[in-house]
Design a protein around this motif. Structure first.
Motif, PDB file in Angstrom:
ATOM      1  N   VAL A 175       0.822  -1.209   0.000  1.00  0.00           N
ATOM      2  CA  VAL A 175       0.000   0.000   0.000  1.00  0.00           C
ATOM      3  C   VAL A 175       0.858   1.262   0.000  1.00  0.00           C
ATOM      4  O   VAL A 175       0.421   2.330  -0.457  1.00  0.00           O
ATOM      5  CB  VAL A 175      -0.965  -0.002   1.219  1.00  0.00           C
ATOM      6  CG1 VAL A 175      -0.229   0.279   2.509  1.00  0.00           C
ATOM      7  CG2 VAL A 175      -2.098   1.005   1.010  1.00  0.00           C
ATOM      8  N   TYR A 204      -2.946  -9.341  -4.193  1.00  0.00           N
ATOM      9  CA  TYR A 204      -2.304  -8.956  -2.935  1.00  0.00           C
ATOM     10  C   TYR A 204      -2.395 -10.013  -1.838  1.00  0.00           C
ATOM     11  O   TYR A 204      -1.599  -9.994  -0.907  1.00  0.00           O
ATOM     12  CB  TYR A 204      -2.884  -7.636  -2.433  1.00  0.00           C
ATOM     13  CG  TYR A 204      -2.595  -6.491  -3.366  1.00  0.00           C
ATOM     14  CD1 TYR A 204      -1.328  -5.931  -3.434  1.00  0.00           C
ATOM     15  CD2 TYR A 204      -3.590  -5.989  -4.209  1.00  0.00           C
ATOM     16  CE1 TYR A 204      -1.053  -4.890  -4.305  1.00  0.00           C
ATOM     17  CE2 TYR A 204      -3.326  -4.943  -5.077  1.00  0.00           C
ATOM     18  CZ  TYR A 204      -2.057  -4.399  -5.131  1.00  0.00           C
ATOM     19  OH  TYR A 204      -1.788  -3.372  -5.995  1.00  0.00           O
ATOM     20  N   TRP A 209      -6.161  -2.742  -3.949  1.00  0.00           N
ATOM     21  CA  TRP A 209      -5.279  -3.070  -2.823  1.00  0.00           C
ATOM     22  C   TRP A 209      -6.094  -3.576  -1.635  1.00  0.00           C
ATOM     23  O   TRP A 209      -7.111  -3.001  -1.243  1.00  0.00           O
ATOM     24  CB  TRP A 209      -4.460  -1.866  -2.349  1.00  0.00           C
ATOM     25  CG  TRP A 209      -3.677  -2.243  -1.104  1.00  0.00           C
ATOM     26  CD1 TRP A 209      -2.517  -2.948  -1.051  1.00  0.00           C
ATOM     27  CD2 TRP A 209      -4.070  -2.008   0.256  1.00  0.00           C
ATOM     28  NE1 TRP A 209      -2.144  -3.165   0.265  1.00  0.00           N
ATOM     29  CE2 TRP A 209      -3.080  -2.599   1.087  1.00  0.00           C
ATOM     30  CE3 TRP A 209      -5.157  -1.375   0.859  1.00  0.00           C
ATOM     31  CZ2 TRP A 209      -3.139  -2.567   2.484  1.00  0.00           C
ATOM     32  CZ3 TRP A 209      -5.229  -1.334   2.248  1.00  0.00           C
ATOM     33  CH2 TRP A 209      -4.234  -1.920   3.046  1.00  0.00           C
TER      34      TRP A 209
END
Length: 498
Positions: A88, A476, A271
């Motif tokens: 991030v 992710y 994300w």
């Protein structure tokens, strides 16, 4: 055009627009944070990471103190650095590498008295801190009442103690949940942006948690928490009552997000923290990896999904409005719900959206063909679980033992069963979460702030949101190579027809 290329190109264009807005100097919210010293709890969590990133990228903060729980063998600096290595922060590291110098770890524990902070550090914080964002909580839905009380309720009391000691406090945000008051007796009803009566006095529950053995405490609380599905939501509603009773003279507000999912736009679309594998994202990850094949849900209920970046935009903007209101003498504690009320999605739509997305993001590491059978009741779910989960797991783990390998699948399914059992309440029931305060907050923002700190769920393309969630889970959490799907597609074809 390949969908993944399109995602990256759109994200790049959006970043250019946002960077121009950040540099414009036209943001009232930015000005509120100019040279501010911010204290954040829960900074290592899903919401906390993206919150820190957005504040550091969009505002000129002087310093950010981050409460960090001590961990054996790791210093506070090492723990902070570990958090800041999360993807991030990739864009922020490239654009503003010096941001790390503004983040200072404070050793402490939200479950302890004075947040576990030593006297010298406490004194320093009370002299410097202007803004407090309290996002720390145990989100474990099967946590004990005792531990949930000490972390969620007493931890908030100790945060308020710190806030009252701060000589230059400007604003405080407490992060709660829309589900704090989504009780069994209110299914299908409205949940307003207001305080609700607590089933027990907050200080009384804290005292019991501190002095009564766990088994005794469970027996005492059982008659009081029957309307709540778990300890998390029960202690969250008691925590809100504690704020109503203890924080009347503080510039404080409460932000209630619904089910928080992957980012819609910032800092990059999709994300999601890998820890979210044990939260809502696990509902997508399991079927995508060919591990889980059944769950309980009702296609007609509204699913309250909110992207993490919109949640944090609401938190950041709410702190500004709380300060502005308090300056004018308005000491009312406002509650901001960020939910899907203005842009609803039904479970059936979510199911179809994730099914379509799986063909764009097939998993190379999937252990079996991806499919999932939806059940409407627990009886059918139990039968399907045995047929599709436990019996195959016993066979495969038995073969592993014979080959001298460690059996894993049965343990995985027991964990998945625990996850599904706590989420069943939310996949078979719905409520109407009123969000007038959040909508009003958005409308008060300038055009620049509406761009920088968008918290309007009506602006979200729901189909795109679901697609990006699936994309983020694979990229992710599963850490799949999204761009190369040929092998993964062939693998799925072989599972299906081989």
């Amino acid at each position: 055009m390949d969908s993944t290329i399109s995602i990256e190109e759109q994200a790049l264009e959006k970043r250019k627009i946002l960077n121009e807005a950040i540099l414009s100097g036209d943001s009232q919210v930015q000005k509120f944070y100019d040279d501010a010293v911010v204290f954040v709890t829960g900074g290592s969590g899903f919401i906390g990471k993206q919150l820190i990133e957005k504040l550091m990228r969009s505002a000129n903060i002087r310093k950010m103190y981050m409460l960090v729980r001590p961990k054996k063998g790791k210093s506070v600096v090492e723990r902070v650095n570990h958090v800041l290595k999360n993807p991030v922060f990739t864009i922020l590291r490239n654009d503003k590498p010096s941001f790390v110098d503004k983040i200072v770890g404070i050793e402490g524990d939200v479950s302890e008295i004075n947040l576990g902070i030593d006297e010298k550090t406490w004194a320093m914080l009370t002299n410097e801190v202007n803004v407090i964002i309290h996002a720390a909580a145990t989100v474990n839905l099967v946590e004990t009442i005792k531990m949930s009380t000490l972390i969620n309720i007493r931890g908030t009391r100790e945060m308020l103690k710190l806030a009252k000691s701060c000589t230059n406090i400007k604003s405080i945000v407490h992060v709660s949940t829309t589900y704090a008051n989504a009780t069994k007796s209110r299914v299908k009803d409205e949940v307003k942006e207001d305080f609700y009566d607590s089933p027990i006095l907050p200080d009384a529950l804290i005292q019991l948690a501190e002095s009564v053995p766990e088994d005794t405490l469970n027996s005492m609380i059982a008659p009081l928490n029957q309307d709540w599905p778990n300890s998390y939501t029960f202690t969250k509603t008691v925590t809100e009552d504690l704020i109503r009773r203890h924080a009347r003279d503080l510039p404080i507000c409460i932000v209630r997000p619904a089910i928080v999912i992957a980012a819609y736009e910032e800092p990059m679309p999709g994300w999601v923290d890998e820890k979210n594998a044990f939260g809502p994202s696990g509902m997508i990850l399991g079927p995508y990896m060919g591990v889980t094949h059944t769950y309980i849900a009702n296609n007609e209920i509204n699913v309250e999904l909110v992207p993490v970046d919109l949640v944090n935009n609401a938190i950041i903007a709410a702190a500004w409005e709380t300060y502005e209101n308090f300056k004018k003498g308005d000491k009312k504690i406002s509650i901001y719900a960020i939910s899907g009320k203005r842009n609803p999605i039904k479970w059936g739509q979510l199911r179809d959206g994730t099914y379509r997305a799986q063909f764009k993001f097939p998993a190379k590491e999937a252990i079996w063909y991806r499919f999932a059978v939806q059940a409407r009741c627990k009886f059918i779910y139990v039968i399907l679980s045995w047929l599709l989960h436990y019996i195959p797991a016993l066979i495969i783990d038995g073969c592993c033992l014979l080959m001298g390998k460690k059996p894993r699948l049965l343990k995985t399914y027991k964990l998945a069963d625990t996850l599904f059992s706590v989420f069943n309440y939310y996949t078979t029931n719905d409520w109407v979460f009123c969000d007038a305060n959040t909508f009003s907050l958005y409308n008060k923002l300038s055009d620049t702030d509406k761009l920088l700190y968008n918290c309007d769920m009506a602006s979200v393309d729901i189909v795109k949101m679901v697609f990006l969630w699936c994309y983020g889970v694979m990229k992710y959490i599963a850490k799949e190579e999204i761009g190369n799907i040929e092998y993964a597609t062939k693998k799925q074809f072989c599972y299906c027809f081989g």
